[in-house]
Design a protein around this motif. Structure first.
Motif, PDB file in Angstrom:
ATOM      1  N   LYS A 132       0.887  -1.112   0.041  1.00 19.73           N
ATOM      2  CA  LYS A 132       0.047   0.025  -0.056  1.00 19.73           C
ATOM      3  C   LYS A 132       0.933   1.205   0.027  1.00 19.73           C
ATOM      4  CE  LYS A 132      -2.344   1.162   3.824  1.00 19.73           C
ATOM      5  NZ  LYS A 132      -3.313   0.730   4.728  1.00 19.73           N
ATOM      6  N   SER A 133       0.341   2.184  -0.740  1.00 21.46           N
ATOM      7  CA  SER A 133       1.418   3.524  -0.727  1.00 21.46           C
ATOM      8  C   SER A 133       0.431   4.705  -1.063  1.00 21.46           C
ATOM      9  CB  SER A 133       2.340   3.270  -1.809  1.00 21.46           C
ATOM     10  OG  SER A 133       2.985   4.452  -1.972  1.00 21.46           O
ATOM     11  N   GLU A 134       0.860   5.817  -0.896  1.00 19.49           N
ATOM     12  CA  GLU A 134       0.054   7.281  -1.034  1.00 19.49           C
ATOM     13  C   GLU A 134       0.973   7.891  -2.109  1.00 19.49           C
ATOM     14  OE1 GLU A 134      -2.499   9.919   1.654  1.00 19.49           O
ATOM     15  OE2 GLU A 134      -0.250  10.011   2.078  1.00 19.49           O
ATOM     16  N   LEU A 135       0.096   8.179  -3.126  1.00 25.64           N
ATOM     17  CA  LEU A 135       0.662   8.927  -4.029  1.00 25.64           C
ATOM     18  C   LEU A 135       0.449  10.565  -3.931  1.00 25.64           C
ATOM     19  CD1 LEU A 135       1.898   9.377  -6.911  1.00 25.64           C
ATOM     20  CD2 LEU A 135      -0.314   9.156  -8.007  1.00 25.64           C
ATOM     21  N   VAL A 136       1.438  11.248  -3.979  1.00 27.53           N
ATOM     22  CA  VAL A 136       1.310  12.657  -3.771  1.00 27.53           C
ATOM     23  C   VAL A 136       1.655  13.529  -5.037  1.00 27.53           C
ATOM     24  CG1 VAL A 136       1.956  14.921  -2.311  1.00 27.53           C
ATOM     25  CG2 VAL A 136       1.761  12.474  -1.292  1.00 27.53           C
ATOM     26  N   TYR A 137       0.507  14.258  -5.612  1.00 30.55           N
ATOM     27  CA  TYR A 137       1.001  15.253  -6.952  1.00 30.55           C
ATOM     28  C   TYR A 137       0.076  16.488  -6.719  1.00 30.55           C
ATOM     29  CZ  TYR A 137      -3.976  13.254  -7.816  1.00 30.55           C
ATOM     30  OH  TYR A 137      -5.302  13.138  -7.722  1.00 30.55           O
ATOM     31  N   THR A 138       0.356  17.302  -7.657  1.00 31.99           N
ATOM     32  CA  THR A 138      -0.200  18.661  -7.606  1.00 31.99           C
ATOM     33  C   THR A 138      -0.882  18.739  -9.048  1.00 31.99           C
ATOM     34  OG1 THR A 138       1.987  19.313  -8.610  1.00 31.99           O
ATOM     35  CG2 THR A 138       1.556  19.503  -6.268  1.00 31.99           C
ATOM     36  N   VAL A 139      -2.171  19.508  -8.809  1.00 31.23           N
ATOM     37  CA  VAL A 139      -2.808  19.776  -9.946  1.00 31.23           C
ATOM     38  C   VAL A 139      -3.047  21.296  -9.783  1.00 31.23           C
ATOM     39  CG1 VAL A 139      -5.273  19.566 -11.110  1.00 31.23           C
ATOM     40  CG2 VAL A 139      -3.971  17.602 -10.048  1.00 31.23           C
ATOM     41  N   SER A 140      -2.699  22.332 -10.552  1.00 27.90           N
ATOM     42  CA  SER A 140      -3.000  23.749 -10.522  1.00 27.90           C
ATOM     43  C   SER A 140      -2.392  24.066  -9.220  1.00 27.90           C
ATOM     44  CB  SER A 140      -4.527  24.133 -10.737  1.00 27.90           C
ATOM     45  OG  SER A 140      -4.990  23.624 -12.000  1.00 27.90           O
ATOM     46  N   LYS A 193      -2.263  22.783  -6.512  1.00 28.83           N
ATOM     47  CA  LYS A 193      -2.832  22.402  -5.336  1.00 28.83           C
ATOM     48  C   LYS A 193      -2.332  20.890  -5.145  1.00 28.83           C
ATOM     49  CE  LYS A 193      -6.871  24.966  -5.006  1.00 28.83           C
ATOM     50  NZ  LYS A 193      -8.476  24.965  -5.296  1.00 28.83           N
ATOM     51  N   GLU A 194      -2.073  20.472  -3.902  1.00 28.53           N
ATOM     52  CA  GLU A 194      -1.621  19.308  -3.427  1.00 28.53           C
ATOM     53  C   GLU A 194      -2.532  17.941  -3.396  1.00 28.53           C
ATOM     54  OE1 GLU A 194       1.840  18.269  -0.736  1.00 28.53           O
ATOM     55  OE2 GLU A 194       0.360  17.393   0.341  1.00 28.53           O
ATOM     56  N   ARG A 195      -2.704  16.951  -4.103  1.00 32.08           N
ATOM     57  CA  ARG A 195      -3.495  16.089  -3.929  1.00 32.08           C
ATOM     58  C   ARG A 195      -2.751  14.797  -3.353  1.00 32.08           C
ATOM     59  NH1 ARG A 195      -7.376  17.403  -8.021  1.00 32.08           N
ATOM     60  NH2 ARG A 195      -7.728  19.733  -7.603  1.00 32.08           N
ATOM     61  N   ARG A 196      -3.649  13.960  -2.748  1.00 33.59           N
ATOM     62  CA  ARG A 196      -3.105  12.551  -2.285  1.00 33.59           C
ATOM     63  C   ARG A 196      -4.086  11.423  -2.817  1.00 33.59           C
ATOM     64  NH1 ARG A 196       0.492  12.971   1.911  1.00 33.59           N
ATOM     65  NH2 ARG A 196       1.070  15.131   2.314  1.00 33.59           N
ATOM     66  N   ALA A 197      -3.505  10.545  -3.282  1.00 33.33           N
ATOM     67  CA  ALA A 197      -4.267   9.468  -3.493  1.00 33.33           C
ATOM     68  C   ALA A 197      -3.655   7.911  -3.136  1.00 33.33           C
ATOM     69  CB  ALA A 197      -4.541   9.182  -4.873  1.00 33.33           C
ATOM     70  N   ARG A 198      -4.510   7.269  -2.602  1.00 36.49           N
ATOM     71  CA  ARG A 198      -4.150   5.769  -2.064  1.00 36.49           C
ATOM     72  C   ARG A 198      -3.980   4.832  -3.219  1.00 36.49           C
ATOM     73  NH1 ARG A 198      -6.982   2.323   2.658  1.00 36.49           N
ATOM     74  NH2 ARG A 198      -6.684   4.510   3.673  1.00 36.49           N
ATOM     75  N   VAL A 199      -2.903   4.116  -3.385  1.00 35.37           N
ATOM     76  CA  VAL A 199      -2.650   3.364  -4.387  1.00 35.37           C
ATOM     77  C   VAL A 199      -1.881   2.083  -3.918  1.00 35.37           C
ATOM     78  CG1 VAL A 199      -2.388   5.032  -6.142  1.00 35.37           C
ATOM     79  CG2 VAL A 199      -0.462   4.179  -5.004  1.00 35.37           C
ATOM     80  N   PHE A 200      -2.076   0.885  -4.810  1.00 38.12           N
ATOM     81  CA  PHE A 200      -1.385  -0.232  -4.101  1.00 38.12           C
ATOM     82  C   PHE A 200      -0.213  -0.792  -5.545  1.00 38.12           C
ATOM     83  CE2 PHE A 200      -5.598  -0.881  -2.514  1.00 38.12           C
ATOM     84  CZ  PHE A 200      -4.978  -1.248  -1.007  1.00 38.12           C
ATOM     85  N   ILE A 201       0.956  -0.653  -5.149  1.00 34.19           N
ATOM     86  CA  ILE A 201       1.973  -1.370  -5.865  1.00 34.19           C
ATOM     87  C   ILE A 201       1.958  -2.853  -5.828  1.00 34.19           C
ATOM     88  CG2 ILE A 201       4.326  -1.512  -6.600  1.00 34.19           C
ATOM     89  CD1 ILE A 201       4.575   1.201  -4.478  1.00 34.19           C
ATOM     90  N   VAL A 202       1.507  -3.548  -7.364  1.00 36.95           N
ATOM     91  CA  VAL A 202       1.376  -4.878  -7.188  1.00 36.95           C
ATOM     92  C   VAL A 202       2.361  -5.490  -8.164  1.00 36.95           C
ATOM     93  CG1 VAL A 202      -0.312  -6.787  -7.894  1.00 36.95           C
ATOM     94  CG2 VAL A 202      -1.158  -4.612  -7.092  1.00 36.95           C
ATOM     95  N   SER A 203       3.259  -6.655  -7.634  1.00 32.80           N
ATOM     96  CA  SER A 203       4.007  -7.080  -8.306  1.00 32.80           C
ATOM     97  C   SER A 203       3.543  -8.530  -8.523  1.00 32.80           C
ATOM     98  CB  SER A 203       5.463  -7.023  -7.510  1.00 32.80           C
ATOM     99  OG  SER A 203       6.519  -7.524  -8.304  1.00 32.80           O
ATOM    100  N   SER A 204       3.439  -9.154  -9.716  1.00 35.75           N
ATOM    101  CA  SER A 204       2.725 -10.632  -9.769  1.00 35.75           C
ATOM    102  C   SER A 204       3.484 -11.252 -10.947  1.00 35.75           C
ATOM    103  CB  SER A 204       1.208 -10.335  -9.979  1.00 35.75           C
ATOM    104  OG  SER A 204       0.928  -9.788 -11.235  1.00 35.75           O
ATOM    105  N   ARG A 205       3.050 -12.303 -11.327  1.00 31.13           N
ATOM    106  CA  ARG A 205       3.592 -12.903 -12.562  1.00 31.13           C
ATOM    107  C   ARG A 205       3.342 -12.091 -13.957  1.00 31.13           C
ATOM    108  NH1 ARG A 205       0.591 -18.636 -12.298  1.00 31.13           N
ATOM    109  NH2 ARG A 205      -0.047 -17.828 -10.498  1.00 31.13           N
ATOM    110  N   GLU A 206       2.119 -11.481 -13.646  1.00 29.78           N
ATOM    111  CA  GLU A 206       2.128 -10.414 -14.836  1.00 29.78           C
ATOM    112  C   GLU A 206       2.778  -9.252 -15.091  1.00 29.78           C
ATOM    113  OE1 GLU A 206      -0.643 -11.619 -12.867  1.00 29.78           O
ATOM    114  OE2 GLU A 206      -0.848 -13.135 -14.668  1.00 29.78           O
TER     115      GLU A 206
END
Ligand code: FES
Length: 150
Positions: free
Chosen positions: A60-68, A70-83
């Motif tokens: 689990k991770s949190e992406l911090v990015y800016t739009v215009s 303004k700081e935004r945050r989004a929860r994401v998952f880094i997935v490492s699999s056979r694919e």
């Protein structure tokens, strides 16, 4: 009807036609503008150092990015699999609750209405109508970057 009144009505009518004609012309120019001008741009933001990316499994991770600016945050998952490597949004495609990862089942589970997703983010049970969003990614100089439309 006298001449000056007739002239006034005629000029007013031309004015109204010119006003609407100009508006139509402007909307037509916007409609045919290149799609890239109207579409949001894809910008890449750092998510994790390569060392923090799991070799197998989910982190689990949190992406911090800016739009215009303004700081935004989004929860994401880094997935490492056979694919391969993927970054999935944690936002449920049903009504936007944040999903959790169930390590025992190897699935993402939404706490709101029980929606379930497989490791690839595909909706496999419950009300979600679509998979979890898969974010574009790239690794540059040992850093994992994720693309967001801004
Ligand atoms: Fe996730 Fe409804 S919001 S299942």
């Amino acid at each position: 009807m006298d001449t000056s009144r007739r002239e006034f009505i005629k000029k007013a009518l031309y004015g109204v036609l010119a006003f609407f004609g100009l508006g139509f012309l402007i909307s037509g120019v916007k409609m045919f503008a290149p799609a890239a001008d109207r579409a949001k741009e894809l910008a890449f933001f750092p998510l994790a150092h390569e060392d923090e990316v799991p070799r197998a499994g989910v982190r689990k991770s949190e992406l911090v990015y800016t739009v215009s600016g303004k700081e935004r945050r989004a929860r994401v998952f880094i997935v490492s699999s056979r694919e391969g490597l993927a970054v999935l949004s944690a936002t449920c495609s049903h009504l936007g609750c944040l999903v959790n990862y169930n390590r025992e089942k190897g699935e993402f589970v939404c706490p709101c209405h029980g929606g379930r997703y497989d490791l690839g983010g595909n909706n496999i049970a419950g009300p979600p109508p679509a998979p979890l969003a898969r974010l574009p990614l790239k690794i540059v100089d040992g850093m994992l970057y994720v693309g967001v439309k801004v």
